[in-house]
Design an enzyme around this catalytic site. Structure first.
Site, PDB file in Angstrom:
ATOM      1  N   HIS A 161       0.829  -1.220   0.000  1.00  0.00           N
ATOM      2  CA  HIS A 161       0.000   0.000   0.000  1.00  0.00           C
ATOM      3  C   HIS A 161       0.857   1.262   0.000  1.00  0.00           C
ATOM      4  CE1 HIS A 161       0.794  -1.445   4.045  1.00  0.00           C
ATOM      5  NE2 HIS A 161       0.736  -0.196   4.470  1.00  0.00           N
ATOM      6  N   GLY A 212      11.936  -3.600   3.611  1.00  0.00           N
ATOM      7  CA  GLY A 212      11.195  -4.850   3.796  1.00  0.00           C
ATOM      8  C   GLY A 212      11.096  -5.632   2.496  1.00  0.00           C
ATOM      9  N   CYS A 246       7.951  -0.316  -1.448  1.00  0.00           N
ATOM     10  CA  CYS A 246       7.207  -0.261  -0.179  1.00  0.00           C
ATOM     11  C   CYS A 246       7.479   1.111   0.428  1.00  0.00           C
ATOM     12  CB  CYS A 246       7.583  -1.422   0.733  1.00  0.00           C
ATOM     13  SG  CYS A 246       9.302  -1.484   1.257  1.00  0.00           S
ATOM     14  N   GLY A 247       7.379   1.229   1.746  1.00  0.00           N
ATOM     15  CA  GLY A 247       7.617   2.539   2.347  1.00  0.00           C
ATOM     16  C   GLY A 247       9.071   2.955   2.268  1.00  0.00           C
ATOM     17  N   THR A 248       9.958   2.024   2.596  1.00  0.00           N
ATOM     18  CA  THR A 248      11.394   2.315   2.620  1.00  0.00           C
ATOM     19  C   THR A 248      12.202   1.562   1.577  1.00  0.00           C
ATOM     20  OG1 THR A 248      11.715   0.509   4.180  1.00  0.00           O
ATOM     21  CG2 THR A 248      11.338   2.712   5.125  1.00  0.00           C
ATOM     22  N   GLY A 249      11.651   0.490   1.032  1.00  0.00           N
ATOM     23  CA  GLY A 249      12.395  -0.426   0.156  1.00  0.00           C
ATOM     24  C   GLY A 249      13.057  -1.544   0.943  1.00  0.00           C
ATOM     25  N   HIS A 277      34.004  -9.252  -9.876  1.00  0.00           N
ATOM     26  CA  HIS A 277      32.667  -9.181  -9.284  1.00  0.00           C
ATOM     27  C   HIS A 277      31.867 -10.457  -9.563  1.00  0.00           C
ATOM     28  CE1 HIS A 277      33.658  -5.112  -8.347  1.00  0.00           C
ATOM     29  NE2 HIS A 277      33.885  -4.846  -9.630  1.00  0.00           N
TER      30      HIS A 277
HETATM   31  C1  RB5 Z   1       4.195  -0.313   5.672  1.00  0.00           C
HETATM   32  O1  RB5 Z   1       3.715   0.527   6.672  1.00  0.00           O
HETATM   33  C2  RB5 Z   1       5.705  -0.371   5.718  1.00  0.00           C
HETATM   34  O2  RB5 Z   1       6.128  -1.052   6.874  1.00  0.00           O
HETATM   35  C3  RB5 Z   1       6.248  -1.042   4.474  1.00  0.00           C
HETATM   36  O3  RB5 Z   1       5.801  -0.374   3.355  1.00  0.00           O
HETATM   37  C4  RB5 Z   1       7.755  -1.078   4.314  1.00  0.00           C
HETATM   38  O4  RB5 Z   1       8.328   0.172   4.471  1.00  0.00           O
HETATM   39  C5  RB5 Z   1       8.450  -2.134   5.040  1.00  0.00           C
HETATM   40  O5  RB5 Z   1       9.679  -2.295   4.923  1.00  0.00           O
END
Ligand code: RB5
Length: 160
Positions: free
Chosen positions: A10, A71, A66-69, A134
């Protein structure tokens, strides 16, 4: 290049849609593994879908958002054969290709703006794997996937 598989949760949904449109405008074939709305979902489900599409040969590379990449990269890297890199700038994106032969780019929609993400993606797609020394190291990444419990035996001496 064969298709590029796309996946997002999301938090990454809107940026994934923007990247899909940009890739289409540049002539890339994309395979959208979802998510298809901003409703809350679990990022490992979409990382798995993209990773497995690559392993199955349905796509050559993948882009996860995702939010940060972070996860997404963690989840995708659990799948043998996937080398996912979470990147927040063009230099690390280029290095992930030249040195690590990354086949998945993970982006964070909460830390990287749309135009910067497009620049990172364009850089990542254009950068070739450098091979040479590499390649030897990337082979060792594959060995780590296989040795599992024997990692200490294979790598332990050098790590101490
Ligand atoms: C969702 O809230 C967030 O945890 C997910 O998008 C991501 O950033 C996880 O690494």
């Amino acid at each position: 290049m064969t298709a590029i598989a796309l996946g997002a949760d999301h938090a990454g949904y809107t940026l994934k849609e923007d990247l899909k449109a940009w890739l289409g405008s540049r002539g890339y074939e994309t395979v959208d593994m979802g998510t298809r709305s901003p409703a809350s979902v679990d990022y490992p489900d979409f990382a798995a879908a993209v990773a497995l599409a690559i392993i199955a040969g349905k796509a050559e590379r993948g882009v996860l958002v995702c939010g940060t990449g972070i996860g997404m990269a963690m989840a995708a890297n659990k799948v043998p054969g996937v080398r996912a890199a979470a990147c927040t700038d063009s230099y690390t994106a280029r290095m992930s290709r030249e040195h690590n032969d990354a086949n998945v780019l993970a982006l964070g929609a909460r830390v990287t703006a749309r135009d910067a993400a497009i620049e990172i993606l364009a850089t990542w797609l254009a950068a070739p794997f450098a091979g040479g020394r590499h390649a030897r190291r990337v082979v060792k990444l594959g060995e780590l996937e296989r040795v599992r419990g024997s990692a200490e035996e294979r790598f332990g001496a050098k790590a101490r």
